[in-house]
Design a protein around this motif. Structure first.
Motif, short mmCIF file in Angstrom:
data_model
loop_
_atom_site.label_atom_id
_atom_site.label_comp_id
_atom_site.label_asym_id
_atom_site.label_seq_id
_atom_site.Cartn_x
_atom_site.Cartn_y
_atom_site.Cartn_z
N LEU A 115 0.82 -1.21 0.00
CA LEU A 115 0.00 0.00 0.00
C LEU A 115 0.85 1.26 0.00
N ASP A 116 2.05 1.17 0.60
CA ASP A 116 2.93 2.33 0.69
C ASP A 116 3.35 2.87 -0.67
N TRP A 117 3.33 2.00 -1.67
CA TRP A 117 3.86 2.37 -2.97
C TRP A 117 2.78 2.84 -3.93
N LEU A 118 1.55 2.95 -3.45
CA LEU A 118 0.44 3.39 -4.28
C LEU A 118 -0.03 4.76 -3.81
N ASP A 119 -0.50 5.59 -4.75
CA ASP A 119 -1.04 6.88 -4.32
C ASP A 119 -2.52 6.72 -4.00
N ASN A 141 -4.58 0.99 7.56
CA ASN A 141 -3.17 0.66 7.38
C ASN A 141 -2.38 1.83 6.81
N LEU A 142 -3.06 2.87 6.36
CA LEU A 142 -2.38 3.99 5.73
C LEU A 142 -2.01 5.08 6.73
N ASP A 143 -1.07 5.91 6.34
CA ASP A 143 -0.85 7.14 7.08
C ASP A 143 -2.16 7.92 7.05
N PRO A 144 -2.59 8.51 8.19
CA PRO A 144 -3.89 9.21 8.22
C PRO A 144 -4.06 10.25 7.12
N ALA A 145 -2.97 10.92 6.72
CA ALA A 145 -3.08 11.94 5.66
C ALA A 145 -3.49 11.31 4.34
N ILE A 146 -2.93 10.12 4.04
CA ILE A 146 -3.30 9.41 2.82
C ILE A 146 -4.67 8.78 2.98
N GLY A 147 -4.93 8.23 4.18
CA GLY A 147 -6.23 7.62 4.44
C GLY A 147 -7.37 8.60 4.25
N SER A 148 -7.16 9.87 4.64
CA SER A 148 -8.18 10.90 4.45
C SER A 148 -8.50 11.09 2.97
N GLN A 149 -7.46 11.12 2.15
CA GLN A 149 -7.65 11.31 0.72
C GLN A 149 -8.40 10.13 0.11
N VAL A 150 -8.03 8.92 0.52
CA VAL A 150 -8.70 7.73 -0.01
C VAL A 150 -10.17 7.73 0.38
N LEU A 151 -10.46 8.06 1.63
CA LEU A 151 -11.85 8.10 2.10
C LEU A 151 -12.67 9.06 1.24
N LEU A 204 -5.61 -2.76 14.81
CA LEU A 204 -5.86 -1.68 13.86
C LEU A 204 -7.03 -0.82 14.32
N GLY A 205 -7.07 0.40 13.79
CA GLY A 205 -8.23 1.25 13.94
C GLY A 205 -8.43 1.78 15.35
N GLY A 206 -9.68 2.03 15.68
CA GLY A 206 -10.04 2.66 16.93
C GLY A 206 -10.53 4.07 16.68
N ALA A 207 -11.17 4.65 17.68
CA ALA A 207 -11.75 5.98 17.53
C ALA A 207 -10.69 7.03 17.23
N ARG A 208 -9.50 6.90 17.85
CA ARG A 208 -8.46 7.89 17.60
C ARG A 208 -7.97 7.83 16.17
N GLU A 209 -7.85 6.62 15.63
CA GLU A 209 -7.40 6.49 14.24
C GLU A 209 -8.45 7.05 13.29
N ALA A 210 -9.73 6.77 13.56
CA ALA A 210 -10.80 7.32 12.74
C ALA A 210 -10.81 8.84 12.81
N ALA A 211 -10.55 9.39 14.00
CA ALA A 211 -10.51 10.84 14.18
C ALA A 211 -9.39 11.47 13.36
N LYS A 212 -8.22 10.84 13.36
CA LYS A 212 -7.09 11.36 12.59
C LYS A 212 -7.43 11.41 11.10
N ILE A 213 -8.10 10.37 10.62
CA ILE A 213 -8.47 10.31 9.20
C ILE A 213 -9.47 11.41 8.88
N LEU A 214 -10.46 11.59 9.74
CA LEU A 214 -11.48 12.60 9.48
C LEU A 214 -10.91 14.01 9.61
N GLN A 215 -9.95 14.19 10.52
CA GLN A 215 -9.31 15.50 10.68
C GLN A 215 -8.57 15.92 9.41
N GLY A 216 -8.03 14.95 8.70
CA GLY A 216 -7.28 15.25 7.49
C GLY A 216 -8.16 15.51 6.29
N ALA A 217 -9.44 15.19 6.40
CA ALA A 217 -10.37 15.41 5.30
C ALA A 217 -10.85 16.85 5.28
#
Length: 342
Positions: A115-119, A141-151, A204-217
């Protein structure tokens, strides 16, 4: 007679690039294999940039490397599980989550290495027709900044469900992780996904991880997703909301907004809450009050003496809720606002 040019100053990555150019191909390749994709890109670019390095500059870089090597020790460990266990035992799950959200260093999971090698666009295209649970595991599994973009690139209708699943993720078995690696390899033509499979379940995951992803969106994504998430699972929505906004975030308010907030807080609650922040944060908040009122709060804090951390966190939580209510009324503005453009 012209003076010789002074040796140039190298950045950290450029110093590393100079060292890499001194290694043989086999040694350099072995080092690159230990780095993540972004580090490989930065180091590779720097190796081109230092191709004209002089002998004197090489010696300076080597001296710097030897000096730093002497200062280092080989003692390393992962403090995360220990800190979380101690915090939970001392404060309870909810309060521990609040503290950990403020102090836990950001880090990427990246157990599914390919996953690290894909945008973001490639990952989103791969997940477009997949079940939300698979999407949740992949994004976690992604860095939250990338996870936000994917979401954000996935259909809006499934975004709340995916975020809810990320917040509820727990241990993922090694077999499940291997299956996901195989899926990615098949979709990308990457052959064997490798990665050496974990021998124990992966958390994996958890409320804090979900929060990081949403913060980046984008703000509009948060405003669209959170109400739907609230209808799906009020408790999970509350946990994500609390992890997204902690007491220190209040310091980002402008003076007018912070002054408005403080006028809506009773002195007892404010005094208890400020016992848990540093002097700079206290000065920032008390600076929005009259000198007389600020002096009264400081006297109150001093008179209380030592306080239980749980009492301080409870007061901070109450103030955060007041801030949220004021923001919902449009009285103050939390955050930087919407960053969408048309």
């Amino acid at each position: 007679m012209t003076e010789a040019a002074a040796p140039r100053t190298f950045t950290g990555v450029e110093r590393a690039a100079v060292l890499m150019m001194l290694f043989g191909e086999e040694e350099a390749a072995a080092i690159l294999q230990k780095l993540d994709p972004e580090e490989v890109r930065k180091l590779g670019s720097a190796m081109f940039a230092v191709a004209d390095v002089s002998e004197e500059e090489v010696e300076l870089v080597l001296d710097d490397f030897v000096g730093k090597a002497r200062e280092r020790t080989g003692i390393t460990f992962n403090p995360g599980p220990k800190v979380e266990a101690v915090m939970t035992r001392a404060l309870g799950r909810d309060k521990a989550e609040s503290v950990l959200a403020q102090i836990t260093p950001a880090e990427a999971v990246c157990e599914i290495d390919l996953l690290d090698w894909l945008d973001a666009k490639e990952i989103a295209a791969m997940l477009d027709k997949e079940h939300p649970q698979i999407c949740a595991v992949m994004i976690a599994n992604l860095d939250p900044a990338i996870g936000s973009q994917v979401l954000e690139l996935l259909p809006e209708t499934v975004q709340p469900d995916i975020l809810h699943r990320i917040a509820r993720l727990g241990p993922i078995t090694p077999d499940a992780v291997d299956a996901l690696r195989t899926l990615i390899a098949a979709r990308t033509g990457g052959g064997s996904a490798g990665g050496g499979g974990a021998s124990t379940a992966l958390q994996l995951g958890g409320a804090r991880e979900a929060a990081k992803i949403l913060q980046g969106a984008r703000k509009s994504t948060e405003q669209r997703v959170m109400p739907k998430l609230l209808k799906m699972d009020r408790d999970i929505a509350r946990q994500i909301e609390e992890a997204m906004f902690v007491f220190d975030n209040l310091l980002e308010l402008d003076d007018k907004g912070l002054g408005t907030l403080i006028r809506n807080i009773d002195g007892d609650t404010l005094a208890r809450a400020l016992k848990g922040v540093d002097e700079a944060a206290r000065n920032r908040m008390l600076g929005c009050m009259s000198a007389r009122a600020a002096a009264g709060i400081r006297d109150d804090m001093e008179a209380r003496g030592p306080m239980k951390l749980s009492e301080v966190l409870e007061a901070q939580k109450a103030i955060i809720q007041i801030a949220r209510n004021l923001a919902k009324d449009g009285t103050i503005n939390l955050g930087a606002g919407d960053d969408d453009y048309v």
